[in-house]
Design a protein around this motif. Structure first.
Motif, short mmCIF file in Angstrom:
data_model
loop_
_atom_site.label_atom_id
_atom_site.label_comp_id
_atom_site.label_asym_id
_atom_site.label_seq_id
_atom_site.Cartn_x
_atom_site.Cartn_y
_atom_site.Cartn_z
N LEU A 177 -12.89 9.50 -3.36
CA LEU A 177 -13.73 10.32 -2.50
C LEU A 177 -12.97 11.52 -1.96
O LEU A 177 -13.55 12.52 -1.56
N TRP A 178 -11.64 11.41 -1.94
CA TRP A 178 -10.80 12.46 -1.37
C TRP A 178 -9.85 13.02 -2.42
O TRP A 178 -8.69 13.31 -2.13
N GLU A 179 -10.33 13.20 -3.64
CA GLU A 179 -9.49 13.69 -4.73
C GLU A 179 -8.87 15.05 -4.43
O GLU A 179 -7.81 15.37 -4.94
N ASP A 180 -9.52 15.87 -3.60
CA ASP A 180 -9.00 17.20 -3.28
C ASP A 180 -7.96 17.16 -2.16
O ASP A 180 -7.38 18.19 -1.82
N ALA A 181 -7.69 15.98 -1.62
CA ALA A 181 -6.67 15.84 -0.57
C ALA A 181 -5.32 15.52 -1.21
O ALA A 181 -5.25 15.05 -2.35
N ILE B 152 -13.46 13.38 9.90
CA ILE B 152 -13.44 12.73 11.21
C ILE B 152 -12.05 12.23 11.59
O ILE B 152 -11.85 11.74 12.69
N THR B 153 -11.10 12.35 10.69
CA THR B 153 -9.72 11.94 10.96
C THR B 153 -8.79 12.86 10.18
O THR B 153 -9.24 13.58 9.28
N ASN B 154 -7.53 12.85 10.52
CA ASN B 154 -6.56 13.70 9.82
C ASN B 154 -5.87 13.00 8.66
O ASN B 154 -5.45 13.63 7.70
N TYR B 155 -5.72 11.68 8.77
CA TYR B 155 -5.03 10.92 7.74
C TYR B 155 -5.74 9.59 7.51
O TYR B 155 -6.28 8.99 8.44
N GLY C 115 4.21 -1.89 9.50
CA GLY C 115 3.40 -3.08 9.78
C GLY C 115 2.78 -3.65 8.51
O GLY C 115 2.72 -4.87 8.34
N ILE C 116 2.35 -2.78 7.62
CA ILE C 116 1.78 -3.22 6.34
C ILE C 116 2.86 -3.91 5.51
O ILE C 116 2.67 -5.01 4.99
N GLN C 117 4.01 -3.26 5.40
CA GLN C 117 5.08 -3.80 4.57
C GLN C 117 5.65 -5.10 5.14
O GLN C 117 6.09 -5.96 4.38
N GLU C 118 5.63 -5.24 6.46
CA GLU C 118 6.13 -6.47 7.10
C GLU C 118 5.38 -7.69 6.58
O GLU C 118 5.96 -8.77 6.45
N LYS C 119 4.10 -7.52 6.26
CA LYS C 119 3.29 -8.64 5.77
C LYS C 119 3.01 -8.53 4.27
O LYS C 119 2.04 -9.09 3.77
N LYS C 120 3.87 -7.82 3.57
CA LYS C 120 3.82 -7.70 2.11
C LYS C 120 2.55 -7.04 1.59
O LYS C 120 2.10 -7.31 0.48
N GLY C 121 1.95 -6.15 2.42
CA GLY C 121 0.84 -5.35 1.92
C GLY C 121 1.37 -4.43 0.83
O GLY C 121 2.54 -4.08 0.82
N HIS C 122 0.50 -4.05 -0.10
CA HIS C 122 0.97 -3.24 -1.23
C HIS C 122 -0.06 -2.19 -1.63
O HIS C 122 -1.12 -2.10 -1.04
N ASN C 123 0.34 -1.39 -2.63
CA ASN C 123 -0.49 -0.26 -3.09
C ASN C 123 -0.89 0.64 -1.92
O ASN C 123 -2.06 0.99 -1.76
N ILE C 124 0.11 1.01 -1.13
CA ILE C 124 -0.13 1.84 0.06
C ILE C 124 -0.22 3.31 -0.35
O ILE C 124 0.62 3.79 -1.11
N VAL C 125 -1.24 3.99 0.15
CA VAL C 125 -1.33 5.44 -0.01
C VAL C 125 -1.65 6.06 1.34
O VAL C 125 -2.30 5.45 2.19
N VAL C 126 -1.15 7.29 1.52
CA VAL C 126 -1.47 8.08 2.69
C VAL C 126 -2.23 9.31 2.20
O VAL C 126 -1.73 10.06 1.36
N VAL C 127 -3.44 9.48 2.69
CA VAL C 127 -4.30 10.59 2.29
C VAL C 127 -4.28 11.61 3.43
O VAL C 127 -4.68 11.30 4.55
N ASP C 128 -3.79 12.81 3.12
CA ASP C 128 -3.68 13.88 4.11
C ASP C 128 -4.96 14.72 4.07
O ASP C 128 -5.22 15.44 3.10
N LEU C 129 -5.74 14.62 5.13
CA LEU C 129 -7.02 15.34 5.21
C LEU C 129 -6.95 16.59 6.08
O LEU C 129 -7.97 17.21 6.36
N THR C 130 -5.74 16.96 6.51
CA THR C 130 -5.61 18.05 7.48
C THR C 130 -6.05 19.40 6.92
O THR C 130 -6.40 20.29 7.70
#
Length: 117
Positions: free
Chosen positions: A104-108, A33-36, A12-27
């Motif tokens: 804020l999530w450098e350890d993730a 309060i969330t996993n990702y 969905g992000i890429q469909e509208k040319k969103g960029h600099n995408i990162v996925v932060v794994d908090l598991t």
């Protein structure tokens, strides 16, 4: 389930040319309060709004998920979408730099998704 949801959010992000995408794994981090987190940016409030709508549509069509909450659509400088196990943050560049959520999530574990263009 989260992986399919994350994939649909990224589409969905890429469909509208969103960029600099990162996925932060908090598991592996306690007391979150969330996993990702999926964090991205659009170049303008208009693009942030379009990305928000696209993420909502792709997640619903591909996984049947709807956000439990969406905040920030009043000005579209920073929109937060809550999918329980996945939180999506869509920023304009200045707001993303200012809030710097990734630091804020450098350890993730943080996975950078290559831009399509």
């Amino acid at each position: 389930m989260a992986n399919k949801l994350i994939e649909s959010i990224i589409e969905g992000i890429q469909e509208k040319k969103g960029h600099n995408i990162v996925v932060v794994d908090l598991t592996k981090i306690n007391d979150t309060i969330t996993n990702y987190l999926v964090i991205c940016e659009g170049n303008s409030p208009t693009q942030v709004s379009a990305i928000t709508d696209s993420v909502r549509e792709f997640a619903r069509k591909k996984t049947g998920n709807k956000p439990t909450a969406v905040d920030g659509t009043q000005n579209n400088l920073w929109v937060a979408m809550d999918y329980s196990d996945v939180a999506v943050h869509i920023f304009v560049p200045d707001a993303r730099e200012f809030y710097d959520l990734e630091s804020l999530w450098e350890d993730a574990e943080i996975e950078k998704i290559p831009d399509l263009d």
